[in-house]
Design an enzyme around this catalytic site. Structure first.
Site: not given
Length: 600
Positions: A441-443
């Site tokens: 997550y978050e890239g």
């Protein structure tokens, strides 16, 4: 499961001797920050997170958050009471500027508070993490009215914030989102669409939730250029700050996840029941992607902390188990004598690997935080610019390398426990299950590697990355002056040469053969992170030597610092050299098998 003990001694050493907290204390607004004040804050925070938050880690994993028949998310036993204490103690906004109601601490100290919270209970910590990201976006891009209406209670933690980006058909490709925002005569917007993977998208801890939602207005440009950002509160907020009616926001379901069970990952529908959920534009239309990265970069550093936090927790538990678990006998022991497994070389190798990585990760994260403080508070525009460039360069490394390592260390923790590590009762497996999301997550970490190579290496014509390499090189040269660290210095020097060679290769490929540059992006990020970690452990070892020579400090602790750096040089840094050939390799072999034949 072992209890969490905040490693205050190592935290303070790293703050002072790697992140240079004394330099941060000279920045405008932080002159009040003396060492005794910081020590007192960290000691009290450590007590709070270990006594109030950590005991809920196991409970949260076993019970998880649930969606009741009324569409309300319910958190595990004890979470509401613990969150109330968290808010009352003032930890939620400790590093937010005082002008917005925060504690005014530098982020260099705030990141330590994040580490403790995440080590104590990673799933729980995600709620304040997303709130802090929302605060950053509103401070930098919100209107004065929006800041006055929302910030005070977000900063105190009385309200929570979320990031609503991802849609079922648009994962990492944010530009493909289709959530709509239609302007109304009164200046508000009506939001309709569905978002998935919304961390803490609903809960029973706070009286309101401020969703920051990406959506597309009619006639907006296609792709990322046409995205706007909106404030969409769970409950509408009246001009006097009181709560109004419930907005048209529905929690459709919760995801059933591998880990972080206490953290509700929601499918959220906006505008199902009527004309749409009421939203308020942040800044200008079609500027949402730029605003989003304010949130994303803050969250990415916070996710990087998760790699460190779980590594710390896993190391503590593994050491405790290895000291008490008796099995086999060490070389030279009498045939009738059994030995704690901590005396076996391979177990010792695993423990030292965890120890070395946790100190390297701590140095990297605290250093990144220091640069962030300098970007905001340094005296001159040039100093702020250079610090900001370092933050930009280090953020993808901080996020990706830290979380990749965190997953590997959690796996090693299971290995140290042997068969019982694979059994849930010991708690070792929970750490692995919890941290496995962090590289995603978050890239995703692949996206971080792409960002590093395609956007960050070329900054300033390559000058920014060369500046960082030069700093590591200076540390290697200083280490060479110490007979006890000559071998480590040689390994670090080899690592610097490997990074320099890889940078030259990638920069030369960016124009003519970008696919070849992309093929080497992930191994390069691992290479660079490993060498940066070596440089920071080198700085720590040199500081430990200076204290030993001066007869100050705790000798066993300082000697362990030096031994840990030597281990990193002998056992971990050499792995970086082998990655150069992976960076050199082209993309040809990646696509040598036709797409249709991959399944054969």
């Amino acid at each position: 499961m072992s209890e969490y003990r905040p490693p205050l001694e190592d935290i303070e050493f790293t703050l002072h001797h790697v992140a240079d907290l004394p330099a941060v204390a000279k920045l405008d607004g932080f002159q009040h920050l003396d060492p005794d004040t910081v020590s007192g804050i960290l000691s009290e925070a450590g007590r709070f997170f270990s006594e109030v938050i950590a005991p809920l880690n196991r409970i949260g994993d076993q019970q998880g958050s649930v969606l009741d028949e009324n569409g309300q998310v319910r958190t595990p036993d004890g979470f509401k009471e613990a969150y109330r204490k968290f808010v009352e103690a003032g930890w939620a906004g400790a590093h937010i500027p005082e002008e917005y109601g925060g504690g005014g601490l530098p982020y260099t100290v705030g990141i330590v508070l994040q580490e403790m919270f995440k080590s104590a209970n990673m799933a729980f910590s995600l709620c304040p993490l997303l709130t802090q990201a929302a605060i950053e976006a509103l401070i930098q891009h919100g209107s004065e009215e929006q800041r006055e209406l929302y910030l005070e209670k977000l900063v105190t933690g009385e309200w929570a914030g979320t990031m609503c980006l991802t849609e079922p058909h648009a994962g990492s490709d944010v530009g493909a989102l289709s959530t709509k925002a239609v302007r109304q005569d009164d200046g508000t917007y009506r939001i309709t669409g569905t978002k998935i993977f919304i961390t803490w998208g609903d809960q029973d801890l706070t009286e309101n939730i401020i969703h920051l939602v990406l959506a597309r207005t009619p006639g907006a440009a296609p792709g990322t250029k046409g995205i706007s950002m909106f404030v969409v509160p769970k409950y509408l907020v009246n001009p006097d700050g009181t709560l109004g009616e419930r907005n048209d926001i529905k929690i459709v379901s919760l995801e059933h996840k591998l880990g972080i069970h206490a953290s509700p990952t929601c499918v959220v529908s906006f505008g199902d029941s009527g004309e749409g959920a009421v939203g308020y534009l942040i800044g200008e239309e079609q500027s949402g992607m730029r605003y989003m990265f304010t949130m994303m970069n803050s969250a990415r550093i916070g996710v990087g902390v998760e790699g460190l936090a779980i590594t710390e927790r896993v190391y503590q538990q593994s050491v405790a188990y290895a000291l008490e678990r008796v099995q086999g006998r060490e070389v030279g022991a009498p045939p009738t004598q059994s030995t704690p497994i901590v005396r076996h070389p391979d177990v010792r190798r695993m423990l030292m690997t965890m120890r070395a990585y946790r100190e390297a990760l701590r140095g990297l994260l605290y250093l990144t935080a220091r640069y962030l403080d300098e970007e905001r508070h340094a005296d001159t525009p040039e100093e702020r610019k250079q610090a900001g460039e370092m933050v930009a360069l280090l953020t993808p490394i901080t996020k990706a390398w830290s979380t990749d390592v965190g997953v590997e260390m959690a796996s090693l923790g299971i290995q140290v426990h042997g068969g019982v590590g694979y059994i849930e009762e010991t708690g070792a497996a929970q750490h692995y299950r919890d941290v496995r999301i962090a590289p995603i997550y978050e890239g995703t970490n692949g996206i971080q590697a792409i960002d590093l190579v395609m956007r960050k290496l070329p900054m300033g014509g390559g000058e920014v990355v060369e500046r960082l390499i030069a700093q590591i090189d200076e540390t290697a040269a200083e280490l060479l002056q110490s007979p006890a660290l000559e071998d480590f210095a040689a390994c670090l020097d080899d690592g610097v040469e490997a990074v320099s060679e890889a940078v030259d290769i990638l920069l030369s490929r960016l124009q003519g053969s970008p696919n070849d540059a992309l093929a080497g992006a992930t191994p390069f990020l691992r290479l660079f992170g490993t060498v940066i970690g070596g440089g920071l452990l080198g700085k720590a070892a040199l500081a430990a030597q200076r204290q030993l020579a001066a007869g100050s400090g705790d000798s066993p602790f300082l000697e362990a610092k030096i031994a840990t750096a030597r281990f990193y040089g002998e056992q971990i840094l050499p792995s970086a050299l082998g990655l150069v050939d992976s960076v050199k390799a082209t993309s040809e072999v990646l696509f040598a098998i036709p797409d249709a034949d991959l399944a054969r």
